[in-house]
Every structure is written in structure tokens, then in C-alpha cells.
Design a protein around this motif. Structure first.
Motif, PDB file in Angstrom:
ATOM      1  N   LEU A   1       0.854  -1.184   0.000  1.00 54.45           N
ATOM      2  CA  LEU A   1       0.000   0.000   0.000  1.00 54.45           C
ATOM      3  C   LEU A   1       0.888   1.231   0.000  1.00 54.45           C
ATOM      4  O   LEU A   1       1.907   1.270   0.691  1.00 54.45           O
ATOM      5  CB  LEU A   1      -0.904   0.038   1.236  1.00 54.45           C
ATOM      6  CG  LEU A   1      -1.976  -1.030   1.363  1.00 54.45           C
ATOM      7  CD1 LEU A   1      -2.704  -0.868   2.693  1.00 54.45           C
ATOM      8  CD2 LEU A   1      -2.960  -0.969   0.212  1.00 54.45           C
ATOM      9  N   GLY A   2       0.503   2.249  -0.759  1.00 57.07           N
ATOM     10  CA  GLY A   2       1.203   3.512  -0.700  1.00 57.07           C
ATOM     11  C   GLY A   2       0.797   4.275   0.552  1.00 57.07           C
ATOM     12  O   GLY A   2      -0.327   4.136   1.044  1.00 57.07           O
ATOM     13  N   PHE A   3       1.731   5.076   1.081  1.00 61.39           N
ATOM     14  CA  PHE A   3       1.433   5.878   2.266  1.00 61.39           C
ATOM     15  C   PHE A   3       2.223   7.176   2.202  1.00 61.39           C
ATOM     16  O   PHE A   3       3.438   7.167   1.994  1.00 61.39           O
ATOM     17  CB  PHE A   3       1.785   5.119   3.544  1.00 61.39           C
ATOM     18  CG  PHE A   3       1.438   5.849   4.814  1.00 61.39           C
ATOM     19  CD1 PHE A   3       0.114   6.063   5.164  1.00 61.39           C
ATOM     20  CD2 PHE A   3       2.424   6.327   5.656  1.00 61.39           C
ATOM     21  CE1 PHE A   3      -0.225   6.732   6.330  1.00 61.39           C
ATOM     22  CE2 PHE A   3       2.103   6.992   6.824  1.00 61.39           C
ATOM     23  CZ  PHE A   3       0.781   7.202   7.168  1.00 61.39           C
ATOM     24  N   ASP A   4       1.531   8.288   2.361  1.00 60.22           N
ATOM     25  CA  ASP A   4       2.159   9.598   2.347  1.00 60.22           C
ATOM     26  C   ASP A   4       2.321  10.082   3.787  1.00 60.22           C
ATOM     27  O   ASP A   4       1.329  10.367   4.471  1.00 60.22           O
ATOM     28  CB  ASP A   4       1.319  10.582   1.546  1.00 60.22           C
ATOM     29  CG  ASP A   4       1.939  11.969   1.522  1.00 60.22           C
ATOM     30  OD1 ASP A   4       3.102  12.087   1.100  1.00 60.22           O
ATOM     31  OD2 ASP A   4       1.256  12.922   1.942  1.00 60.22           O
ATOM     32  N   LEU A   5       3.569  10.165   4.240  1.00 60.70           N
ATOM     33  CA  LEU A   5       3.821  10.551   5.624  1.00 60.70           C
ATOM     34  C   LEU A   5       3.363  11.976   5.927  1.00 60.70           C
ATOM     35  O   LEU A   5       2.937  12.283   7.036  1.00 60.70           O
ATOM     36  CB  LEU A   5       5.313  10.423   5.934  1.00 60.70           C
ATOM     37  CG  LEU A   5       5.835   9.023   6.249  1.00 60.70           C
ATOM     38  CD1 LEU A   5       7.354   9.035   6.321  1.00 60.70           C
ATOM     39  CD2 LEU A   5       5.247   8.508   7.562  1.00 60.70           C
ATOM     40  N   LYS A   6       3.462  12.856   4.947  1.00 61.20           N
ATOM     41  CA  LYS A   6       3.116  14.253   5.187  1.00 61.20           C
ATOM     42  C   LYS A   6       1.632  14.434   5.465  1.00 61.20           C
ATOM     43  O   LYS A   6       1.235  15.185   6.352  1.00 61.20           O
ATOM     44  CB  LYS A   6       3.548  15.109   3.996  1.00 61.20           C
ATOM     45  CG  LYS A   6       5.054  15.191   3.818  1.00 61.20           C
ATOM     46  CD  LYS A   6       5.408  16.045   2.629  1.00 61.20           C
ATOM     47  CE  LYS A   6       6.932  16.134   2.442  1.00 61.20           C
ATOM     48  NZ  LYS A   6       7.289  16.951   1.262  1.00 61.20           N
TER      49      LYS A   6
ATOM     50  N   HIS B   1       7.320  -5.854   7.130  1.00 57.83           N
ATOM     51  CA  HIS B   1       8.139  -4.898   6.381  1.00 57.83           C
ATOM     52  C   HIS B   1       8.317  -3.598   7.163  1.00 57.83           C
ATOM     53  O   HIS B   1       7.413  -3.157   7.876  1.00 57.83           O
ATOM     54  CB  HIS B   1       7.473  -4.590   5.044  1.00 57.83           C
ATOM     55  CG  HIS B   1       7.190  -5.813   4.233  1.00 57.83           C
ATOM     56  ND1 HIS B   1       8.140  -6.402   3.431  1.00 57.83           N
ATOM     57  CD2 HIS B   1       6.079  -6.579   4.119  1.00 57.83           C
ATOM     58  CE1 HIS B   1       7.622  -7.474   2.844  1.00 57.83           C
ATOM     59  NE2 HIS B   1       6.372  -7.599   3.260  1.00 57.83           N
ATOM     60  N   ALA B   2       9.498  -2.973   6.961  1.00 60.77           N
ATOM     61  CA  ALA B   2       9.803  -1.731   7.673  1.00 60.77           C
ATOM     62  C   ALA B   2       9.798  -0.513   6.763  1.00 60.77           C
ATOM     63  O   ALA B   2      10.006   0.595   7.246  1.00 60.77           O
ATOM     64  CB  ALA B   2      11.171  -1.842   8.347  1.00 60.77           C
ATOM     65  N   ASP B   3       9.564  -0.695   5.466  1.00 64.71           N
ATOM     66  CA  ASP B   3       9.705   0.448   4.554  1.00 64.71           C
ATOM     67  C   ASP B   3       8.471   0.718   3.707  1.00 64.71           C
ATOM     68  O   ASP B   3       8.482   1.596   2.850  1.00 64.71           O
ATOM     69  CB  ASP B   3      10.920   0.254   3.636  1.00 64.71           C
ATOM     70  CG  ASP B   3      10.890  -1.082   2.914  1.00 64.71           C
ATOM     71  OD1 ASP B   3       9.866  -1.794   3.012  1.00 64.71           O
ATOM     72  OD2 ASP B   3      11.889  -1.420   2.262  1.00 64.71           O
TER      73      ASP B   3
ATOM     74  N   ALA C   1       6.113   4.139  11.167  1.00 68.22           N
ATOM     75  CA  ALA C   1       4.703   4.069  10.767  1.00 68.22           C
ATOM     76  C   ALA C   1       4.336   2.665  10.307  1.00 68.22           C
ATOM     77  O   ALA C   1       3.308   2.113  10.701  1.00 68.22           O
ATOM     78  CB  ALA C   1       4.417   5.080   9.662  1.00 68.22           C
ATOM     79  N   ALA C   2       5.194   2.068   9.491  1.00 69.05           N
ATOM     80  CA  ALA C   2       4.838   0.824   8.816  1.00 69.05           C
ATOM     81  C   ALA C   2       4.664  -0.351   9.765  1.00 69.05           C
ATOM     82  O   ALA C   2       3.723  -1.146   9.620  1.00 69.05           O
ATOM     83  CB  ALA C   2       5.894   0.491   7.761  1.00 69.05           C
TER      84      ALA C   2
ATOM     85  N   TYR D   1      -4.910   6.203  14.413  1.00 72.76           N
ATOM     86  CA  TYR D   1      -3.698   6.962  14.715  1.00 72.76           C
ATOM     87  C   TYR D   1      -2.499   6.022  14.804  1.00 72.76           C
ATOM     88  O   TYR D   1      -2.620   4.867  15.235  1.00 72.76           O
ATOM     89  CB  TYR D   1      -3.850   7.727  16.038  1.00 72.76           C
ATOM     90  CG  TYR D   1      -4.861   8.846  15.957  1.00 72.76           C
ATOM     91  CD1 TYR D   1      -4.471  10.132  15.611  1.00 72.76           C
ATOM     92  CD2 TYR D   1      -6.213   8.605  16.217  1.00 72.76           C
ATOM     93  CE1 TYR D   1      -5.412  11.158  15.535  1.00 72.76           C
ATOM     94  CE2 TYR D   1      -7.147   9.619  16.141  1.00 72.76           C
ATOM     95  CZ  TYR D   1      -6.738  10.900  15.801  1.00 72.76           C
ATOM     96  OH  TYR D   1      -7.661  11.913  15.717  1.00 72.76           O
ATOM     97  N   LEU D   2      -1.330   6.539  14.395  1.00 73.25           N
ATOM     98  CA  LEU D   2      -0.071   5.827  14.529  1.00 73.25           C
ATOM     99  C   LEU D   2       0.793   6.523  15.570  1.00 73.25           C
ATOM    100  O   LEU D   2       0.780   7.749  15.686  1.00 73.25           O
ATOM    101  CB  LEU D   2       0.662   5.790  13.185  1.00 73.25           C
ATOM    102  CG  LEU D   2      -0.057   5.059  12.056  1.00 73.25           C
ATOM    103  CD1 LEU D   2       0.712   5.209  10.761  1.00 73.25           C
ATOM    104  CD2 LEU D   2      -0.255   3.584  12.398  1.00 73.25           C
ATOM    105  N   ARG D   3       1.566   5.736  16.316  1.00 69.29           N
ATOM    106  CA  ARG D   3       2.431   6.264  17.354  1.00 69.29           C
ATOM    107  C   ARG D   3       3.868   6.442  16.851  1.00 69.29           C
ATOM    108  O   ARG D   3       4.326   5.687  15.982  1.00 69.29           O
ATOM    109  CB  ARG D   3       2.473   5.332  18.556  1.00 69.29           C
ATOM    110  CG  ARG D   3       1.212   5.333  19.394  1.00 69.29           C
ATOM    111  CD  ARG D   3       1.442   4.573  20.682  1.00 69.29           C
ATOM    112  NE  ARG D   3       0.321   4.727  21.590  1.00 69.29           N
ATOM    113  CZ  ARG D   3       0.359   4.409  22.875  1.00 69.29           C
ATOM    114  NH1 ARG D   3       1.474   3.917  23.404  1.00 69.29           N
ATOM    115  NH2 ARG D   3      -0.694   4.573  23.644  1.00 69.29           N
ATOM    116  N   VAL D   4       4.580   7.395  17.442  1.00 64.24           N
ATOM    117  CA  VAL D   4       6.003   7.587  17.183  1.00 64.24           C
ATOM    118  C   VAL D   4       6.730   7.546  18.520  1.00 64.24           C
ATOM    119  O   VAL D   4       6.470   8.386  19.390  1.00 64.24           O
ATOM    120  CB  VAL D   4       6.286   8.927  16.482  1.00 64.24           C
ATOM    121  CG1 VAL D   4       7.785   9.134  16.325  1.00 64.24           C
ATOM    122  CG2 VAL D   4       5.595   8.984  15.126  1.00 64.24           C
ATOM    123  N   PRO D   5       7.627   6.573  18.737  1.00 67.08           N
ATOM    124  CA  PRO D   5       8.378   6.521  19.998  1.00 67.08           C
ATOM    125  C   PRO D   5       9.485   7.579  19.992  1.00 67.08           C
ATOM    126  O   PRO D   5      10.513   7.414  19.339  1.00 67.08           O
ATOM    127  CB  PRO D   5       8.950   5.098  20.013  1.00 67.08           C
ATOM    128  CG  PRO D   5       9.015   4.694  18.576  1.00 67.08           C
ATOM    129  CD  PRO D   5       7.899   5.415  17.868  1.00 67.08           C
TER     130      PRO D   5
END
Length: 299
Positions: A37-42, A74-76, A259-260, A280-284
Motif C-alpha cells: 500500500l502507498g502511504f504519504d507521511l506528510k 516490512h519496515a519500509d 509508521a509501517a 492513529y499511529l504512534r512515534v516513539p
């Protein structure tokens, strides 16, 4: 080698990753490996186009999907496994050691809900040596840790889908420094893959187009043995571990990793929406502060 599958790759420019449709030409049955899946971080927006291209290819050729598979978390990029499973009404699977990776990242994100039985996310967890059929093709599962603790290779007739172990010979091998990664395990996984017959077609999970060349994702065991730049430059296990470890120290954090993995450890399912209907996604914060996040790479 009695059966030779037809293989169609789908390259995802954003992540340099390759998804595959693997079909039995005799029966028209197929499986999908590592859809994206495509994902736009911005903007935080998801684009289903990469997986829709896979779906449309399958439907346009009248193929019948029997499995939608991950090789590893996957991480990317975001996994399209859950999305395509719903679109094509096919079961999903991943290696059984995904529970190990879930446990690692549940602690990093402080999300205990991620660490749960993988069968709640995928329909089947696959062990080393497991076999199943796609039409008349037999698929064998090879546990291939190193890049992650859960990685598996799928061997189908004269083809093997080696995910992030080997890249094309001019690209070398995958990094092994993510949480749960192990350069020594990666070397041993590669040697097991290279013990397959020399004519075995190897399909990699990424191509980063060294030198700006055209995209490539297929090689053979013989080609990898003769020309893989990391195996050529590092003779033996200890030398490979030194090379891989030194190289990994210089690699930036994949842009999409934080994110991924929250999504991919759920087979591509988004976190449950909160009371306002939004996921929502978390960022450590500062957990990976020593690594730059300006480039996405598994190299």
C-alpha cells in the motif's frame, strides 16, 4: 523442479519493493507475495493503487487467488495483505515467528495489543518445512531469519521468493540491524537459499537500482554465487558478519519504519479507529535518535 510457475512482478518506486503474483499455468490458480500500500507521511493518507494494480492483473487474466502472503513484517512500506485479502477473498499467511517480532515492537511502541497470537491477524502461521499447494504447484516454506526474526522464503517449483536476504548481485544483501535482526543468521539463511539447485530462479523483495540502472528483480542461484558483491567481498561467515555489521552502522533509518511496523505487525490492518472515527499511529520519541530518517532502505 517438475512445475515452473509464471511470475509477474510489480515494482513500487517509493520503497523500491517488489510484489509478486505467482501462478500455476496449468490450473490458473495463483498466490500473491508481499503486496504494497502507498502511504504519504506528510498527509497521513493511504493509496491503494499498488495493490489495485495486482488485483486488476489477477482479475483481468481470470486467475483464482488461493493465498495472499507476507514474507516478513516490512519496515519500509505498508503491507497490502489485509487489503488484497478482502478484495480477492483469499486467506493470508506469514511465518510463525512473527510473534517474536510482535513482542519486540509491542514494547517499543508501548502497545501490548500488538503482541498477540498472530492467528488473530493472519489466517495461517507457517513453520519451516511447511508445504501447501497453489493449483498443482507445491510451495515449501524455508525459515530465513536475519533481516528480521520472522522472515521466510517461499520455494515454488524452480522459483524461490527470497524477500530481504539477497538483492540482485550488484546490490548485495539486506541489512540485519533492525530490532530482532542478526547478521550471522542472515548469512546462514543465504547459504541455505544458495544450496538450492543452481538454476533456481531467485526473486528478491527489493531493487534499489545501483548506478541508476533499470529495475531488476530476478537472478539465479548460480548468478548469486558467482557475482553477489557482499558474498564475493566477504569470504565465509565471520567476514560476512563484519562486512554486514560495518555497513549497517552507516545506514539511515528507513523513512517509513515507525509508521509501517504498527500496521504490518497486524497483517496490514490499520489500528482500530478511536472515538472520533480516525486511526492513529504512534512515534516513539528519541527511541531511534541516533539514526537519520532521511532515506528509506533495506540495504
Amino acid at each position: 523442479m517438475a512445475h515452473k510457475p509464471t511470475v509477474q512482478g510489480f515494482y513500487h518506486e517509493q520503497s523500491g519493493s517488489v510484489a509478486y503474483v505467482v501462478a500455476d499455468p496449468g490450473t490458473g490458480k495463483c498466490m500473491v507475495i508481499d503486496p504494497v500500500l502507498g502511504f504519504d507521511l506528510k498527509s497521513g493518507s493511504i493509496d491503494t493503487t499498488p495493490s489495485d494494480q495486482v488485483r486488476d492483473y489477477i482479475l483481468g487474466r481470470g486467475l483464482a487467488v488461493e493465498w495472499v502472503l507476507d514474507t516478513h513484517p516490512h519496515a519500509d512500506h505498508l503491507s497490502g495483505v489485509a487489503y488484497l485479502s478482502g478484495q480477492l477473498h483469499a486467506p493470508t499467511a506469514i511465518g510463525e515467528r512473527v510473534n517474536v517480532v510482535q513482542e519486540i515492537w509491542a514494547e517499543i511502541y508501548n502497545l501490548p495489543s500488538i503482541h498477540r497470537n498472530g492467528r488473530e491477524c493472519w489466517h495461517r502461521l507457517l513453520a519451516d518445512g511447511d508445504r501447501f499447494h497453489v493449483g498443482d504447484l507445491e510451495v515449501e516454506v524455508l525459515f530465513s531469519p536475519g533481516h528480521t526474526a520472522a522472515s521466510v522464503t517461499y520455494v515454488v517449483g524452480d522459483a524461490a521468493f527470497v524477500h530481504d536476504t539477497l538483492f540482485m548481485p550488484d546490490g548485495g544483501t539486506a541489512r540485519a540491524d533492525f530490532p530482532g535482526g542478526d547478521a550471522r543468521a542472515l548469512y546462514r539463511s543465504i547459504q541455505r537459499i544458495l544450496s538450492l539447485p543452481p538454476e533456481t530462479r531467485l526473486f528478491t523483495g527489493h531493487d534499489y537500482r545501483p548506478g541508476g540502472r533499470e529495475v531488476r528483480w530476478e537472478s539465479t542461484v548460480a548468478e548469486q554465487q558467482a557475482a553477489n558483491i557482499h558474498l564475493r567481498d566477504a569470504k565465509g561467515e565471520d567476514a560476512f558478519v563484519r562486512l554486514r555489521t560495518e555497513r549497517d552502522r552507516c545506514l539511515p533509518l528507513p523513512e517509513m519504519m515507525l509508521a509501517a511496523l504498527q500496521v504490518n505487525l497486524r497483517a496490514g490492518h490499520l489500528p482500530e479507529p478511536e472515538v472520533n472515527g480516525t486511526s492513529y499511529l504512534r512515534v516513539p520519541i528519541n527511541r531511534f535518535a541516533a539514526l537519520s530518517s532521511d532515506t528509506a532502505t533495506s540495504r
